[in-house]
Design a protein around this motif. Structure first.
Motif, mmCIF file in Angstrom:
data_model
loop_
_atom_site.group_PDB
_atom_site.id
_atom_site.type_symbol
_atom_site.label_atom_id
_atom_site.label_comp_id
_atom_site.label_asym_id
_atom_site.label_seq_id
_atom_site.Cartn_x
_atom_site.Cartn_y
_atom_site.Cartn_z
ATOM 1 N N LYS A 125 0.819 -1.096 -0.137
ATOM 2 C CA LYS A 125 -0.163 0.002 0.085
ATOM 3 C C LYS A 125 0.722 1.285 0.010
ATOM 4 C CE LYS A 125 -3.956 -2.296 0.389
ATOM 5 N NZ LYS A 125 -5.024 -2.160 -0.659
ATOM 6 N N ASN A 126 0.128 2.340 -0.603
ATOM 7 C CA ASN A 126 0.838 3.573 -0.338
ATOM 8 C C ASN A 126 0.234 4.826 0.609
ATOM 9 O OD1 ASN A 126 3.199 3.824 -2.740
ATOM 10 N ND2 ASN A 126 1.298 2.875 -3.835
ATOM 11 N N GLN A 162 -8.597 -0.672 1.477
ATOM 12 C CA GLN A 162 -8.844 -1.552 0.271
ATOM 13 C C GLN A 162 -8.689 -0.650 -1.064
ATOM 14 O OE1 GLN A 162 -13.211 -2.416 0.761
ATOM 15 N NE2 GLN A 162 -12.652 -4.576 1.004
ATOM 16 N N ASN A 163 -7.929 -1.127 -2.016
ATOM 17 C CA ASN A 163 -8.042 -0.338 -3.296
ATOM 18 C C ASN A 163 -9.434 -0.522 -4.036
ATOM 19 O OD1 ASN A 163 -8.444 -2.632 -5.235
ATOM 20 N ND2 ASN A 163 -5.995 -3.082 -4.453
ATOM 21 N N SER A 164 -9.412 0.562 -5.086
ATOM 22 C CA SER A 164 -10.865 0.720 -5.480
ATOM 23 C C SER A 164 -11.535 -0.696 -6.211
ATOM 24 C CB SER A 164 -10.733 1.663 -6.563
ATOM 25 O OG SER A 164 -10.417 3.003 -6.103
ATOM 26 N N TRP A 165 -10.720 -1.560 -6.864
ATOM 27 C CA TRP A 165 -11.106 -2.862 -7.254
ATOM 28 C C TRP A 165 -11.709 -3.487 -5.965
ATOM 29 C CZ3 TRP A 165 -12.968 -4.556 -11.591
ATOM 30 C CH2 TRP A 165 -12.824 -6.040 -11.875
ATOM 31 N N GLU A 166 -10.639 -3.677 -5.229
ATOM 32 C CA GLU A 166 -11.192 -4.843 -4.054
ATOM 33 C C GLU A 166 -12.486 -4.117 -3.269
ATOM 34 O OE1 GLU A 166 -6.686 -6.008 -2.502
ATOM 35 O OE2 GLU A 166 -7.669 -4.031 -1.918
ATOM 36 N N LEU A 167 -12.751 -2.718 -3.270
ATOM 37 C CA LEU A 167 -13.883 -2.193 -2.629
ATOM 38 C C LEU A 167 -15.017 -2.420 -3.727
ATOM 39 C CD1 LEU A 167 -14.372 1.193 -0.861
ATOM 40 C CD2 LEU A 167 -15.947 0.421 -2.949
ATOM 41 N N GLU A 223 -7.586 -2.345 -20.450
ATOM 42 C CA GLU A 223 -7.837 -1.270 -21.371
ATOM 43 C C GLU A 223 -8.514 0.028 -21.087
ATOM 44 O OE1 GLU A 223 -10.274 -3.356 -24.551
ATOM 45 O OE2 GLU A 223 -9.001 -4.944 -24.166
ATOM 46 N N ALA A 224 -9.121 0.191 -19.895
ATOM 47 C CA ALA A 224 -9.574 1.452 -19.297
ATOM 48 C C ALA A 224 -8.316 1.827 -18.179
ATOM 49 C CB ALA A 224 -10.801 1.136 -18.467
ATOM 50 N N ILE A 225 -8.779 1.631 -17.021
ATOM 51 C CA ILE A 225 -7.672 2.069 -16.181
ATOM 52 C C ILE A 225 -7.696 1.005 -15.028
ATOM 53 C CG2 ILE A 225 -7.121 3.930 -14.163
ATOM 54 C CD1 ILE A 225 -8.243 5.896 -15.672
ATOM 55 N N ASP A 226 -6.395 0.648 -14.693
ATOM 56 C CA ASP A 226 -6.288 -0.606 -13.682
ATOM 57 C C ASP A 226 -6.518 0.115 -12.245
ATOM 58 O OD1 ASP A 226 -5.574 -2.497 -12.048
ATOM 59 O OD2 ASP A 226 -3.443 -2.665 -12.987
ATOM 60 N N ILE A 227 -7.598 0.018 -11.652
ATOM 61 C CA ILE A 227 -8.152 0.594 -10.396
ATOM 62 C C ILE A 227 -7.662 -0.350 -9.275
ATOM 63 C CG2 ILE A 227 -10.012 1.992 -11.374
ATOM 64 C CD1 ILE A 227 -11.728 -0.231 -10.351
ATOM 65 N N SER A 228 -7.068 -1.457 -9.747
ATOM 66 C CA SER A 228 -6.485 -2.313 -8.839
ATOM 67 C C SER A 228 -4.807 -2.067 -8.418
ATOM 68 C CB SER A 228 -6.450 -3.809 -8.964
ATOM 69 O OG SER A 228 -5.509 -4.159 -10.213
ATOM 70 N N ASN A 229 -4.259 -1.189 -9.200
ATOM 71 C CA ASN A 229 -2.795 -0.775 -9.102
ATOM 72 C C ASN A 229 -2.736 0.257 -8.008
ATOM 73 O OD1 ASN A 229 -0.277 0.040 -9.530
ATOM 74 N ND2 ASN A 229 -0.583 0.848 -11.530
ATOM 75 N N GLU A 230 -1.919 -0.375 -7.024
ATOM 76 C CA GLU A 230 -1.519 0.609 -5.950
ATOM 77 C C GLU A 230 -0.747 1.702 -6.142
ATOM 78 O OE1 GLU A 230 -2.978 0.027 -2.962
ATOM 79 O OE2 GLU A 230 -3.984 -2.220 -3.040
ATOM 80 N N ASP A 231 -0.364 1.748 -7.245
ATOM 81 C CA ASP A 231 0.755 2.965 -7.639
ATOM 82 C C ASP A 231 -0.018 4.077 -8.376
ATOM 83 O OD1 ASP A 231 2.883 1.638 -6.354
ATOM 84 O OD2 ASP A 231 3.450 0.666 -7.929
ATOM 85 N N SER A 232 -1.309 3.911 -8.709
ATOM 86 C CA SER A 232 -1.939 5.028 -9.373
ATOM 87 C C SER A 232 -3.150 5.592 -8.573
ATOM 88 C CB SER A 232 -2.486 4.220 -10.634
ATOM 89 O OG SER A 232 -3.763 3.190 -10.167
ATOM 90 N N HIS A 311 -16.247 6.693 -0.399
ATOM 91 C CA HIS A 311 -15.346 5.846 0.086
ATOM 92 C C HIS A 311 -13.785 6.180 -0.189
ATOM 93 C CE1 HIS A 311 -18.317 3.039 1.116
ATOM 94 N NE2 HIS A 311 -19.009 3.504 -0.137
ATOM 95 N N LEU A 312 -12.606 6.505 0.861
ATOM 96 C CA LEU A 312 -11.393 6.727 0.366
ATOM 97 C C LEU A 312 -10.557 5.370 0.214
ATOM 98 C CD1 LEU A 312 -10.476 9.399 2.891
ATOM 99 C CD2 LEU A 312 -10.595 9.759 0.509
ATOM 100 N N THR A 313 -10.130 5.200 -0.707
ATOM 101 C CA THR A 313 -9.279 3.870 -1.061
ATOM 102 C C THR A 313 -7.873 4.028 -0.971
ATOM 103 O OG1 THR A 313 -9.295 4.125 -3.489
ATOM 104 C CG2 THR A 313 -11.248 2.993 -2.392
ATOM 105 N N SER A 314 -6.931 3.117 -1.110
ATOM 106 C CA SER A 314 -5.588 3.163 -1.028
ATOM 107 C C SER A 314 -4.944 3.584 -2.246
ATOM 108 C CB SER A 314 -5.084 1.703 -0.863
ATOM 109 O OG SER A 314 -5.157 0.803 -1.813
#
Length: 505
Positions: A125-126, A162-167, A223-232, A311-314
């Motif tokens: 996590k960041n 949680q990141n956005s994908w996990e949420l 192809e859209a945006i990787d909302i599971s990527n903790e670095d974005s 919701h705030l995510t990581s």
């Protein structure tokens, strides 16, 4: 004498500076005892960190912090850890994720934040370090420097988000949107991750252990945006079912495929809706504008009164919304086909006659001219992929800055003259080859004169050719067709700056 005095003053200044520097260095220099300690030893001997020390042992991080690598630890004191729920402390996996949320590689002091720095923690996590706080946790004591890193004590636990994908996967807010995005998940084989058990003697290809090398992927994340990527960092929108259905129903007519293929139509309309529900950057409620812009350039209307949950995510922020009134003109902007980017030509032996011209007046900085080719109805082909099933107003911009002579055909019946102009036409078809009259194309806009620019500046403007209706979502071809004459050169050139299709709603 004066020189001696100056020398003495300089020497005294150097002594003062040296002594001052040494005193400052001594003030900031860690003790000899501290340099012999590891982070874990420093934490273990601190009474107010006794609970954190126990959790380090329980998760195995005591061994990590006893290693020779450099770390920074933000250790919550006992009072802070007393607020952590048993749901975390009683679950080994959750506890390890939680403790790892307070440890990072490398050394970060209070002055490392200027004014803040984003730090990757050991759990992936960041978090944001402000110097006097980690996220919202305030610093009680700071910058304790030991052999393998830095220790800060904080007054709050930092619970992993949680990141956005996990949420999304855990949320009950938008089941239809979730179901669609999950439908884009697929299994992929990666040979470098597979276990090789041998080599096929017949083909020479490797044989892999069944079930190994299988990776789960998702086309939305790719192809859209990787909302599971903790670095974005991004803003992600979840629509409740009513809103998802409403927007889907509005979009569906523009993705009509062949009769009976409703699954394909639904899939295309769903993608066109979902792809614009992610925006790069974090827009918190206090800084949320009324319009965001997606990665694909589509304006996303944000009505604060329609926000059901925040919701705030990581890796950003998620809004659950009960309304999302996309404007159709934003979802379906005009389609521009640049003249200098053709898909092909009717003849392959006329390259010397095809000119890609740099022009400061041209859209994209260039246009296309075909000159002195001597071929009746020579044509340039353009391909449009995935054109929506709707009606369009069709325009082109053609600038005649090179034909300025009058040609008269006295032998024709009746005689005719071309005054500072040539003719060309636009044809739209589903086939990749245009042949006049065999069979009839989808749309033939007929020949129009391309008048010389010098004759009238209005000749430089966009020209409306007519309307075109496409019944099915598909690819098609545009042809710019030269005149029927073969000579002289002034009768059948081609010039095209760009073609524009404007949706009609």
């Amino acid at each position: 004498m004066i020189r001696f005095k100056n020398y003495m003053l300089t020497a005294l200044s150097l002594i003062v500076i040296t002594v001052g520097c040494n005193e400052w260095d001594e003030h900031n220099k860690p003790s000899h005892e501290a340099l012999n300690e590891t982070l874990f030893q420093a934490i273990k001997k601190t009474p107010e960190l006794s609970q954190f020390s126990e959790y380090l042992v329980a998760t195995g991080y005591d061994q990590v912090l006893a290693s020779s690598r450099s770390f920074t630890v933000w250790a919550p004191d006992n009072q802070a850890l007393a607020t952590v729920s048993a749901d975390i402390t009683g679950d080994a996996e959750k506890l390890k994720l939680f403790i790892g949320n307070h440890i990072s590689y490398q050394e970060y002091f209070t002055e490392s934040a200027n004014p803040s720095v984003r730090i990757k923690m050991i759990n992936g996590k960041n978090l944001t370090w402000y110097g006097n706080r980690l996220e919202s946790a305030g610093v009680v004591s700071a910058n304790e420097y030991v052999r393998n890193g830095v220790l800060h004590v904080i007054n709050e636990p930092v619970i992993p988000r949680q990141n956005s994908w996990e949420l999304l996967l855990a949320s009950s807010a938008g089941p239809k949107q979730l179901a669609y995005l999950q439908s884009l998940t697929y299994q992929d084989f990666v040979d470098s991750l597979a276990t090789q058990t041998g080599v096929d003697p017949n083909t020479g290809k490797p044989i892999y252990e069944p079930g190994t090398g299988i990776v789960t992927r998702n086309r939305f994340l790719e192809e859209a945006i990787d909302i599971s990527n903790e670095d974005s960092l991004h803003t992600f929108i979840i629509l409740d079912d009513n809103t998802f259905n409403t927007e889907f129903t509005r979009l569906k007519p523009y993705f009509t495929t062949k009769t009976g293929n409703q699954d394909s139509t639904a899939r295309l309309a769903s993608w066109h809706l979902a792809k614009d529900l992610v925006v790069r950057g974090v827009f918190t409620p206090d800084a949320l504008p009324d319009t965001l812009v997606s990665k694909f350039g589509v304006k996303v209307p944000m009505d604060k009164s329609a926000i059901l949950e925040t919701h705030l995510t990581s890796n950003g922020i998620v809004y659950v919304m009960k309304a999302m009134n996309f404007r159709l003109k934003d979802k379906f902007p005009p389609i521009i086909v640049q003249g200098e980017l053709p898909d092909g030509f009717s003849r392959t032996d006329k390259n010397v006659n095809i000119h890609y011209r740099y022009r400061d007046w041209a859209s994209g900085g260039a246009d296309l001219r075909v000159w002195n080719h001597g071929i009746a109805q020579f044509n340039v082909r353009y391909k449009i992929d995935r054109l929506y099933s709707m009606s369009y107003k069709v325009y082109w911009r053609t600038v005649n800055d090179f034909v300025d002579t009058t040609y008269t055909n006295a032998t024709a019946n009746p005689p005719y003259a071309h005054l500072d102009a040539f003719q060309q036409k636009l044809v739209i078809d589903l086939k990749s080859i245009y042949v006049s009259g065999a069979p009839a194309p989808q749309k033939d806009f007929n020949y129009v004169k391309v008048n010389a620019l010098k004759a009238n500046p209005a000749n430089n403007r966009l020209k409306y050719l007519g309307d075109y209706k496409l019944d099915n979502y598909r690819s098609l071809y545009l042809f710019v067709v030269a005149g029927t004459a073969t000579s002289p050169n002034t009768l059948n050139p081609i010039e095209i700056d760009y073609i524009k299709l404007v949706p009609i709603f």
